[in-house]
Design a protein around this motif. Structure first.
Motif, PDB file in Angstrom:
ATOM      1  N   GLN A   7       0.838  -1.201   0.000  1.00 32.03           N
ATOM      2  CA  GLN A   7       0.000   0.000   0.000  1.00 32.03           C
ATOM      3  C   GLN A   7       0.872   1.249   0.000  1.00 32.03           C
ATOM      4  N   ARG A   8       0.444   2.246  -0.734  1.00 26.39           N
ATOM      5  CA  ARG A   8       1.158   3.523  -0.741  1.00 26.39           C
ATOM      6  C   ARG A   8       0.788   4.356   0.483  1.00 26.39           C
ATOM      7  N   ARG A   9      -0.452   4.233   0.867  1.00 31.00           N
ATOM      8  CA  ARG A   9      -0.969   4.857   2.089  1.00 31.00           C
ATOM      9  C   ARG A   9      -2.191   4.056   2.489  1.00 31.00           C
ATOM     10  N   PHE A  10      -2.802   4.410   3.585  1.00 27.21           N
ATOM     11  CA  PHE A  10      -3.933   3.624   4.069  1.00 27.21           C
ATOM     12  C   PHE A  10      -5.043   3.541   3.016  1.00 27.21           C
ATOM     13  N   CYS A  26      -4.974   2.545   0.055  1.00 28.19           N
ATOM     14  CA  CYS A  26      -4.559   2.869  -1.313  1.00 28.19           C
ATOM     15  C   CYS A  26      -3.494   1.868  -1.750  1.00 28.19           C
ATOM     16  N   PHE A  74      -3.496   4.702  11.352  1.00 27.05           N
ATOM     17  CA  PHE A  74      -3.110   5.778  10.445  1.00 27.05           C
ATOM     18  C   PHE A  74      -3.806   7.103  10.785  1.00 27.05           C
TER      19      PHE A  74
END
Length: 363
Positions: free
Chosen positions: A139-142, A144, A234
């Protein structure tokens, strides 16, 4: 001429279940999958739902990607499937708009699960009552994930995480999209898988059970879900499960019991098989029973006769009563009687759990 192998090879017995999220615009949902049982390969994919804001059905991309994976598998020599190569070929031939995660898993000739994964679709390997391996997500961020697609900011197969996991007979693989693992903890999945191993291997029914439980969890607004815990880590606030498309794919790792034949002499055929052989004299048929449960149950098989009587007094009274579930079945003249009791009283609770599970599945 013998096609005998000195090593025990393994294969996958697979089944799946899928429940799309209720959405009138995309009734098929965003998830997709494929199973190539002859080649011991499977895959799951999850079209990224945020494309809907631009009027794009990402499920079309996921479905085309999985279809192209099947085509790529069919183009590979049997026994030499390379998941990353499959993913690369499928990706290059997928032209739909949108993007998708993808996890491709193949059982190799050295009895390992070889996989390539892009994004947050994943799988766990269960041995007994424990998870021995869980594939990592990207994941690139939560919320995503890495994703394959035809747009400038999407990822390519070169971003995939690739690894090999040794497996053995009796292991159970449960794969799914994030709709599964965002709503069920791995311990929850183990609690469903482990009891059912005592009654046989039913991948479709087990997958359906797992998906139904995940669906209920996704709709529970008070449930502390893996997704809600992840959001909290997050800095986000989310209560309950995560409504989503849910795919579960179950694969039992079993011995590949191949029949061995000698056809070098035209006067006869010599066949060597593993399992129980039964001969039906009147029809001259020979049945080879290749039980995946092994040879343990054979020790409990007894020959019995059935006597009909119209008087209750003619039947001998029971000297011993058992208040446990019993299974009686017959093939020809033989039956296995109450083998759950014979296997030990510690299985009674597990069997009752299994009976409840099967009642739920079959209604």
């Amino acid at each position: 001429m013998f096609n005998r192998s000195n090593e025990k090879s393994l294969k996958l017995m697979m089944g799946y279940s899928y429940l799309p999220k209720e959405n009138g615009m995309t009734p098929e949902g965003d998830d997709s999958h494929f199973i190539c049982e002859e080649d011991d390969v499977f895959g799951v994919a999850d079209g990224v739902g945020s494309w809907a804001k631009k009027g794009i059905d990402a499920g079309k991309y996921a479905r085309e990607l999985m279809t192209n994976c099947v085509i790529a598998v069919q183009n590979e020599p049997k026994g030499f499937i390379h998941p990353l190569s499959i993913l690369e070929e499928a990706y290059s031939n997928t032209k739909s708009e949108g993007s998708s995660t993808a996890c491709i898993v193949a059982l190799t000739t050295d009895n390992c699960l070889h996989f390539a994964n892009v994004g947050d679709s994943s799988f766990v390997v269960i041995r007994g009552d424990s998870v021995i391996y869980g594939s990592p997500t990207q994941q690139r961020r939560f919320n995503c994930p890495f994703q394959l697609g035809n747009h400038a900011h999407n990822d390519e197969p070169s971003s995939a995480y690739e690894f090999k996991v040794p497996v053995e007979e009796g292991d159970v693989v449960v794969a799914g999209t994030d709709g599964l693992f965002d709503n069920l903890f791995t311990e929850d999945i183990v609690d469903m898988v482990f009891p059912t191993t005592y009654i046989g291997k039913f991948p479709y029914w087990l997958a359906e059970l797992i998906v139904k439980v995940a669906k209920m969890a996704s709709q529970d607004k008070l449930y502390t879900s893996p997704f809600s815990l992840g959001a909290e880590m997050f800095g986000y606030s989310h209560s309950g499960g995560k409504p989503d498309d849910i795919t579960a794919l179950v694969a039992y790792v079993v011995i590949d019991r191949k029949q061995i034949r000698n056809v070098s002499d035209p006067k006869f055929d010599l066949c060597d098989v593993e399992g129980v052989v039964r001969i039906h004299g009147k029809s001259s048929k020979i049945f080879a029973v290749l039980s995946q449960m092994g040879d343990l149950m054979i020790t409990f098989i007894k020959e019995f006769s059935v006597n009909a009587t119209v008087s209750n007094e003619e039947a001998p009274p029971c000297s011993l009563n058992h208040c446990v579930p019993a299974v009686i079945f017959s093939t020809g003249r033989y039956a296995a009687i109450n083998h759950w009791f014979l296997l030990g009283e510690d299985l009674n609770v597990r069997l009752l759990t299994v009976l409840v599970i099967l009642h739920w599945i079959w209604g």
